[in-house]
Design a protein around this motif. Structure first.
Motif, PDB file in Angstrom:
ATOM      1  N   CYS A   1       3.068  -3.354   6.671  1.00  0.00           N
ATOM      2  CA  CYS A   1       3.338  -3.815   8.040  1.00  0.00           C
ATOM      3  C   CYS A   1       4.632  -3.198   8.565  1.00  0.00           C
ATOM      4  CB  CYS A   1       3.416  -5.340   8.095  1.00  0.00           C
ATOM      5  SG  CYS A   1       1.813  -6.136   8.131  1.00  0.00           S
TER       6      CYS A   1
ATOM      7  N   PHE B   1       3.955   0.473   9.395  1.00  0.00           N
ATOM      8  CA  PHE B   1       3.272   0.633  10.676  1.00  0.00           C
ATOM      9  C   PHE B   1       4.247   0.433  11.830  1.00  0.00           C
ATOM     10  CE2 PHE B   1      -0.945  -0.838   8.614  1.00  0.00           C
ATOM     11  CZ  PHE B   1      -1.256   0.447   8.238  1.00  0.00           C
TER      12      PHE B   1
ATOM     13  N   ASN C   1       6.579   3.227  12.517  1.00  0.00           N
ATOM     14  CA  ASN C   1       5.916   4.391  13.091  1.00  0.00           C
ATOM     15  C   ASN C   1       5.448   4.138  14.520  1.00  0.00           C
ATOM     16  OD1 ASN C   1       5.571   6.777  11.172  1.00  0.00           O
ATOM     17  ND2 ASN C   1       5.216   5.005   9.860  1.00  0.00           N
TER      18      ASN C   1
ATOM     19  N   VAL D   1       3.948   1.369  15.925  1.00  0.00           N
ATOM     20  CA  VAL D   1       2.782   0.528  16.181  1.00  0.00           C
ATOM     21  C   VAL D   1       3.268  -0.846  16.634  1.00  0.00           C
ATOM     22  CG1 VAL D   1       0.726  -0.507  15.140  1.00  0.00           C
ATOM     23  CG2 VAL D   1       1.446   1.783  14.460  1.00  0.00           C
TER      24      VAL D   1
ATOM     25  N   THR E   1      -0.120  -4.024  14.178  1.00  0.00           N
ATOM     26  CA  THR E   1       0.167  -3.874  12.743  1.00  0.00           C
ATOM     27  C   THR E   1      -0.697  -4.819  11.924  1.00  0.00           C
ATOM     28  OG1 THR E   1       1.994  -5.467  12.739  1.00  0.00           O
ATOM     29  CG2 THR E   1       2.558  -3.153  13.098  1.00  0.00           C
TER      30      THR E   1
ATOM     31  N   LEU F   1      -4.198  -3.405  11.839  1.00  0.00           N
ATOM     32  CA  LEU F   1      -4.253  -2.263  10.925  1.00  0.00           C
ATOM     33  C   LEU F   1      -4.207  -2.715   9.463  1.00  0.00           C
ATOM     34  CD1 LEU F   1      -1.989   0.401  12.663  1.00  0.00           C
ATOM     35  CD2 LEU F   1      -4.448   0.504  12.302  1.00  0.00           C
TER      36      LEU F   1
ATOM     37  N   ALA G   1      -3.399   3.173   3.738  1.00  0.00           N
ATOM     38  CA  ALA G   1      -2.581   2.770   4.889  1.00  0.00           C
ATOM     39  C   ALA G   1      -2.272   3.969   5.794  1.00  0.00           C
ATOM     40  CB  ALA G   1      -1.289   2.113   4.419  1.00  0.00           C
ATOM     41  N   ARG G   2      -1.913   5.093   5.199  1.00  0.00           N
ATOM     42  CA  ARG G   2      -1.636   6.302   6.009  1.00  0.00           C
ATOM     43  C   ARG G   2      -2.875   6.750   6.765  1.00  0.00           C
ATOM     44  NH1 ARG G   2       1.656   7.431   1.593  1.00  0.00           N
ATOM     45  NH2 ARG G   2      -0.006   8.500   0.484  1.00  0.00           N
TER      46      ARG G   2
ATOM     47  N   CYS H   1      -5.358   4.850   7.757  1.00  0.00           N
ATOM     48  CA  CYS H   1      -5.591   3.892   8.847  1.00  0.00           C
ATOM     49  C   CYS H   1      -4.627   4.142  10.000  1.00  0.00           C
ATOM     50  CB  CYS H   1      -5.456   2.456   8.344  1.00  0.00           C
ATOM     51  SG  CYS H   1      -6.860   1.903   7.366  1.00  0.00           S
ATOM     52  N   LEU H   2      -3.382   4.481   9.691  1.00  0.00           N
ATOM     53  CA  LEU H   2      -2.405   4.786  10.742  1.00  0.00           C
ATOM     54  C   LEU H   2      -2.845   6.031  11.513  1.00  0.00           C
ATOM     55  CD1 LEU H   2       0.349   4.142  12.062  1.00  0.00           C
ATOM     56  CD2 LEU H   2       1.370   5.693  10.384  1.00  0.00           C
ATOM     57  N   ASN H   3      -3.282   7.061  10.804  1.00  0.00           N
ATOM     58  CA  ASN H   3      -3.765   8.271  11.469  1.00  0.00           C
ATOM     59  C   ASN H   3      -4.979   7.966  12.343  1.00  0.00           C
ATOM     60  OD1 ASN H   3      -1.789   9.856  10.323  1.00  0.00           O
ATOM     61  ND2 ASN H   3      -3.052  10.435   8.579  1.00  0.00           N
TER      62      ASN H   3
ATOM     63  N   HIS I   1      -5.647   5.149  13.765  1.00  0.00           N
ATOM     64  CA  HIS I   1      -5.152   4.376  14.907  1.00  0.00           C
ATOM     65  C   HIS I   1      -4.609   5.301  15.992  1.00  0.00           C
ATOM     66  CE1 HIS I   1      -3.027   1.316  17.213  1.00  0.00           C
ATOM     67  NE2 HIS I   1      -1.938   2.038  17.085  1.00  0.00           N
TER      68      HIS I   1
END
Length: 80
Positions: A24, A27, A30, A32, A37, A40, A69-70, A72-74, A76
């Protein structure tokens, strides 16, 4: 925190709950939004639970969580 993360922490790896909090923060750092968060993190937990059988070596479980996690961030940022 998330019920699914508690399940993972109890039944699979003790690092899962701590990783959820750190993810969290990752995220948020970065850019979010706070509400996003949590969404995600849910996506991360769902992907972990669906693919938990694919982890063969528990030594790399924490690194695998971070890769999910990375990704999922990408995803997003691709959607926004």
């Amino acid at each position: 925190m998330n019920v699914a993360l508690r399940f993972l922490a109890r039944n699979h790896q003790p690092t899962a709950f701590d990783a959820g909090k750190a993810i969290c923060r990752f995220f948020a750092s970065n850019g979010v939004a706070l509400a996003d968060t949590e969404d995600l993190l849910q996506n991360v937990v769902i992907k972990i639970m669906k693919n938990l059988g694919a982890v063969r070596d528990g030594t790399f479980f924490n690194a695998w969580i971070w890769q999910v996690a990375r990704n999922c961030l990408n995803d997003h940022f691709r959607q926004t």
